[in-house]
Design an enzyme around this catalytic site. Structure first.
Site, PDB file in Angstrom:
ATOM      1  CG  ASP A   1      -1.875   1.136   1.468  1.00 34.61           C
ATOM      2  OD1 ASP A   1      -2.256   1.550   0.457  1.00 34.61           O
ATOM      3  OD2 ASP A   1      -1.782   1.784   2.345  1.00 34.61           O
ATOM      4  CG  LEU A   2       1.683   5.666  -1.918  1.00 33.66           C
ATOM      5  CD1 LEU A   2       3.197   5.442  -2.242  1.00 33.66           C
ATOM      6  CD2 LEU A   2       1.012   6.439  -3.171  1.00 33.66           C
ATOM      7  CG  ASP A   3      -1.746   7.515   0.392  1.00 35.54           C
ATOM      8  OD1 ASP A   3      -0.732   8.359   0.280  1.00 35.54           O
ATOM      9  OD2 ASP A   3      -2.666   7.459  -0.290  1.00 35.54           O
TER      10      ASP A   3
ATOM     11  CB  THR B   1      -0.114  11.073   1.690  1.00 40.42           C
ATOM     12  OG1 THR B   1      -0.555   9.764   2.036  1.00 40.42           O
ATOM     13  CG2 THR B   1       1.131  11.257   0.841  1.00 40.42           C
TER      14      THR B   1
ATOM     15  CE  LYS C   1      -4.066   5.941   9.598  1.00 37.81           C
ATOM     16  NZ  LYS C   1      -3.564   5.113  10.701  1.00 37.81           N
TER      17      LYS C   1
ATOM     18  NE  ARG D   1      -9.434  12.086  -5.251  1.00 35.64           N
ATOM     19  CZ  ARG D   1      -8.793  12.355  -6.683  1.00 35.64           C
ATOM     20  NH1 ARG D   1      -9.249  12.961  -7.397  1.00 35.64           N
ATOM     21  NH2 ARG D   1      -7.904  11.531  -6.801  1.00 35.64           N
TER      22      ARG D   1
ATOM     23  CB  SER E   1      -2.244   2.860  -3.665  1.00 31.25           C
ATOM     24  OG  SER E   1      -2.622   4.080  -3.402  1.00 31.25           O
ATOM     25  CB  ALA E   2      -7.392   3.653  -2.441  1.00 32.35           C
TER      26      ALA E   2
ATOM     27  CE  LYS F   1      -5.641  -1.205  -0.756  1.00 31.58           C
ATOM     28  NZ  LYS F   1      -4.621  -0.362  -0.342  1.00 31.58           N
TER      29      LYS F   1
ATOM     30  CD  GLU G   1      -3.837  -1.621   2.985  1.00 30.75           C
ATOM     31  OE1 GLU G   1      -3.768  -0.778   3.978  1.00 30.75           O
ATOM     32  OE2 GLU G   1      -3.947  -1.482   1.724  1.00 30.75           O
ATOM     33  CG  ASP G   2      -1.841   2.616   6.491  1.00 38.14           C
ATOM     34  OD1 ASP G   2      -2.408   2.035   5.320  1.00 38.14           O
ATOM     35  OD2 ASP G   2      -2.125   3.827   7.179  1.00 38.14           O
TER      36      ASP G   2
HETATM   37  C1  BG6 Z   1      -5.901   5.842   0.157  1.00 40.16           C
HETATM   38  C2  BG6 Z   1      -5.739   6.948   1.314  1.00 40.16           C
HETATM   39  O1  BG6 Z   1      -4.489   5.518  -0.125  1.00 40.16           O
HETATM   40  O2  BG6 Z   1      -6.074   6.714  -0.983  1.00 40.16           O
HETATM   41  C3  BG6 Z   1      -6.869   7.749   1.424  1.00 40.16           C
HETATM   42  O3  BG6 Z   1      -5.426   6.245   2.543  1.00 40.16           O
HETATM   43  C4  BG6 Z   1      -7.567   8.303   0.096  1.00 40.16           C
HETATM   44  O4  BG6 Z   1      -6.948   8.370   2.566  1.00 40.16           O
HETATM   45  C5  BG6 Z   1      -7.300   7.258  -1.030  1.00 40.16           C
HETATM   46  O5  BG6 Z   1      -8.565   8.747   0.275  1.00 40.16           O
HETATM   47  C6  BG6 Z   1      -7.542   7.973  -2.265  1.00 40.16           C
HETATM   48  O6  BG6 Z   1      -6.634   8.929  -2.648  1.00 40.16           O
HETATM   49  P1  BG6 Z   1      -6.594  10.083  -3.820  1.00 40.16           P
HETATM   50  O7  BG6 Z   1      -5.311  10.400  -3.793  1.00 40.16           O
HETATM   51  O8  BG6 Z   1      -7.032   9.107  -5.113  1.00 40.16           O
HETATM   52  O9  BG6 Z   1      -7.443  10.960  -3.634  1.00 40.16           O
HETATM   53 MG    MG Z   2      -2.847   3.119   3.626  1.00 39.64          MG
END
Ligand code: BG6
Ligand code: MG
Length: 216
Positions: free
Chosen positions: A10-12, A18, A46, A50, A115-116, A146, A170-171
């Site tokens: 996962d990224l964030d 972030t 988390k 979006r 990542s989402a 997810k 994953e967090d």
């Molecule tokens: C996830 C974050 O990785 O991405 C969420 O944990 C975020 O907080 C989601 O809403 C979507 O991100 P983005 O950058 O497409 O708005």
């Molecule tokens: Mg995350």
């Protein structure tokens, strides 16, 4: 002994923190709409997409919007968010994350991002980690959020590795569940009380080593 052949990250919250940028942008939006948004409330977002994040925030403020208005609000928030992440620097990578991903590759394991976030590429470019992933699956490439396992199953498929031989980092609890739903091993990043079901929970990738993967 297991047979781990690929690591999916996962990224964030795993590679970069972030959450603070998401928080600042959502807070600004909430404030413009006439209510406040706290850091505790930000925890609810988390791993959440979006659009879903916006719906949660509107719910907290007791506000109803049409789909077109939601679209405009999500875009407004994202513009502020992008403005912040385009100023990110390589030193914002979480401690040990770059080194661990590199050590997986050095050990012959495949690596993928799952990542989402639709902003994943921007962030990876800013922190100089694009080349550390064999495959990148981001929010532009998936339709199901997810805990649906789509993002990780697509990653495993593109890598050509059986899900049973993959481990996800994953967090978010929704991400831990996504990995389990996909039949993968999972290392949680955060608190064992929250990340129930993970094979192992650590505070950050700095605590990980390729050797530790063997015990999952
Ligand atoms: C996830 C974050 O990785 O991405 C969420 O944990 C975020 O907080 C989601 O809403 C979507 O991100 P983005 O950058 O497409 O708005
Ligand atoms: Mg995350």
């Amino acid at each position: 002994m297991n047979n781990i052949q690929a690591c999916l990250f996962d990224l964030d919250g795993v590679i970069v923190d972030t959450a603070i940028y998401h928080y600042k942008a959502w807070k600004r939006l909430a404030n413009e709409l006439g209510f406040d948004f706290t850091e505790e409330q930000n925890e609810l977002l988390k791993g959440v997409s979006r659009v879903r994040s916006l719906e949660i925030i509107l719910g907290l403020g007791g506000i109803t919007k049409t789909d077109a208005e939601k679209e405009e609000l999500a875009t407004r928030k994202n513009d502020w968010y992008v403005d912040m992440i385009t100023r990110m620097k390589p030193n914002e990578v979480l401690p040990g994350a770059r080194e661990f991903v590199q050590s997986c590759r050095d050990a012959g394991l495949k690596t993928a991002l799952g990542s989402a976030s639709k902003n994943s590429m921007t962030i990876l470019e800013k922190i100089g980690m694009v080349n550390l992933f064999d495959v990148i699956i981001d929010g532009n490439k998936v339709t199901k959020a997810k805990p649906d396992p789509e993002v990780f199953l697509n990653g495993a498929k593109e890598l050509g590795i059986d899900p049973a031989n993959c481990v996800v980092f994953e967090d978010a609890i929704a991400g831990v569940e996504a990995a389990i739903n996909g039949g993968m091993k999972v290392v949680g990043i955060g608190s064992p009380q929250v990340l129930v079901g993970a094979n192992l929970v650590v505070k950050g990738l700095g605590e990980m080593s390729v050797e530790r993967l063997q015990a999952l």
